[in-house]
Design a protein around this motif. Structure first.
Motif, PDB file in Angstrom:
ATOM      1  N   PRO A   1      -8.645   8.298  -2.552  1.00 54.59           N
ATOM      2  CA  PRO A   1      -9.328   8.125  -1.265  1.00 54.59           C
ATOM      3  C   PRO A   1     -10.536   9.031  -1.094  1.00 54.59           C
TER       4      PRO A   1
ATOM      5  N   ILE B   1       0.847  -1.188   0.000  1.00 54.79           N
ATOM      6  CA  ILE B   1       0.000   0.000   0.000  1.00 54.79           C
ATOM      7  C   ILE B   1       0.883   1.239   0.000  1.00 54.79           C
TER       8      ILE B   1
ATOM      9  N   ALA C   1     -13.169   0.673   0.269  1.00 54.42           N
ATOM     10  CA  ALA C   1     -11.890   0.503  -0.418  1.00 54.42           C
ATOM     11  C   ALA C   1     -11.327  -0.886  -0.157  1.00 54.42           C
ATOM     12  N   GLY C   2     -11.392  -1.345   1.087  1.00 56.15           N
ATOM     13  CA  GLY C   2     -10.911  -2.691   1.412  1.00 56.15           C
ATOM     14  C   GLY C   2     -11.681  -3.761   0.661  1.00 56.15           C
TER      15      GLY C   2
ATOM     16  N   ALA D   1      -9.498  -2.852   7.377  1.00 55.45           N
ATOM     17  CA  ALA D   1     -10.421  -3.300   6.333  1.00 55.45           C
ATOM     18  C   ALA D   1      -9.801  -4.431   5.516  1.00 55.45           C
ATOM     19  N   LEU D   2      -8.517  -4.333   5.208  1.00 56.86           N
ATOM     20  CA  LEU D   2      -7.845  -5.407   4.474  1.00 56.86           C
ATOM     21  C   LEU D   2      -7.847  -6.698   5.277  1.00 56.86           C
TER      22      LEU D   2
ATOM     23  N   VAL E   1     -12.953   3.858   3.844  1.00 54.85           N
ATOM     24  CA  VAL E   1     -11.976   2.815   4.150  1.00 54.85           C
ATOM     25  C   VAL E   1     -12.565   1.419   3.961  1.00 54.85           C
TER      26      VAL E   1
ATOM     27  N   LEU F   1      -2.763   4.896  -3.368  1.00 55.64           N
ATOM     28  CA  LEU F   1      -3.769   5.857  -2.940  1.00 55.64           C
ATOM     29  C   LEU F   1      -3.270   7.254  -3.286  1.00 55.64           C
TER      30      LEU F   1
ATOM     31  N   LEU G   1      -6.127   1.849   6.274  1.00 53.49           N
ATOM     32  CA  LEU G   1      -6.734   0.835   5.419  1.00 53.49           C
ATOM     33  C   LEU G   1      -6.508  -0.582   5.934  1.00 53.49           C
TER      34      LEU G   1
ATOM     35  N   PRO H   1      -2.193   5.649   4.938  1.00 53.89           N
ATOM     36  CA  PRO H   1      -2.394   4.283   4.444  1.00 53.89           C
ATOM     37  C   PRO H   1      -2.615   3.263   5.552  1.00 53.89           C
TER      38      PRO H   1
END
Length: 225
Positions: free
Chosen positions: A207, A113, A215-216, A128-129, A212, A163, A125, A122
């Motif tokens: 972004p 990332i 995005a994940g 969520a990942l 968040v 991002l 994030l 970053p």
């Protein structure tokens, strides 16, 4: 005259020293933010998490999901003192595996990332990942040059997320490499068509166009087979 190996070793030592100094400076803040120590208890336990890095620092450990039981490292990986203390505090066992390939089999999907020309952090994030079964390899907001980032991606060879608010410039410069297929990803993107026609290995996200969690989810859908 110093050999190439000697120069690499000196650079590695300097990097370790810088990391240790940074960690010592950050230690009071870290302690204050976790008064009781330990990890949150309202999450699913993870049997093993892997970090494929030669030097593991305290900031790298922020990628580890809560309630992880074991950390797999490369056989020659070095731990900074603050990182070792953190693992002991969280009661995470260390396993040094045979190879990087073995680590990959034992861990989540890895994605790098990079945040460039954006105020977005970053690190935000990562939860969520983790939720969607991914882990971060390199997490950086230090690079400001897309051409330099392209060279880094060519060397590492992992899936990556960029991002940035400068999505057009990012796509133009990153796609100059034959090893990179970068696509812009937004909530309205037809991910199935992108995967079918292009098989991207780099996702460029603004972004400001998403949140968040979303995005994940987009990253997971784009990179999962």
């Amino acid at each position: 005259m110093a050999t190439t190996t000697e120069r690499i070793d000196v650079d590695l030592i300097r990097k370790i020293v810088r990391n240790i100094v940074d960690e010592l400076a950050a230690e009071p803040t870290r302690r204050a933010s976790r008064p009781g120590g330990g990890a949150p208890s309202d999450s699913v336990a993870v049997a093993e998490f892997a970090l494929l890095k030669n030097v593991v620092t305290l900031s790298d450990l922020s990628q580890i999901p809560p309630r992880t039981r074991r950390l797999a490292l490369l056989p020659t990986a070095l731990l900074t003192p603050a990182a070792r203390d953190e693992l002991e505090e969280r009661k995470i066992e260390i396993r040094r595996s045979v190879s990087a390939a073995d680590n990959k089999k034992q861990t989540l999907n890895l994605v790098d990332i990079y945040a460039i020309r954006t105020s977005f952090n970053p690190q935000a994030l990562l939860p969520a990942l983790h939720r969607f079964g991914f882990a971060a390899g390199e997490v950086s907001d230090e690079k400001q040059d897309f051409a330099a980032l392209r060279r880094e991606m060519e060397r590492v060879g992992r899936n990556a997320v960029v991002l940035t608010s400068e999505t057009d410039e990012a796509l133009c410069l990153l796609n100059r490499s034959e090893k990179i297929c970068a696509v812009r990803l937004a909530p309205t993107s037809d991910i199935s068509r992108l995967k079918r026609n292009l098989s991207p290995n780099v996702l460029v996200i603004n972004p400001a166009e998403t949140n968040v969690f979303l995005a994940g989810k987009l990253i997971a859908v784009a990179f999962l087979d």
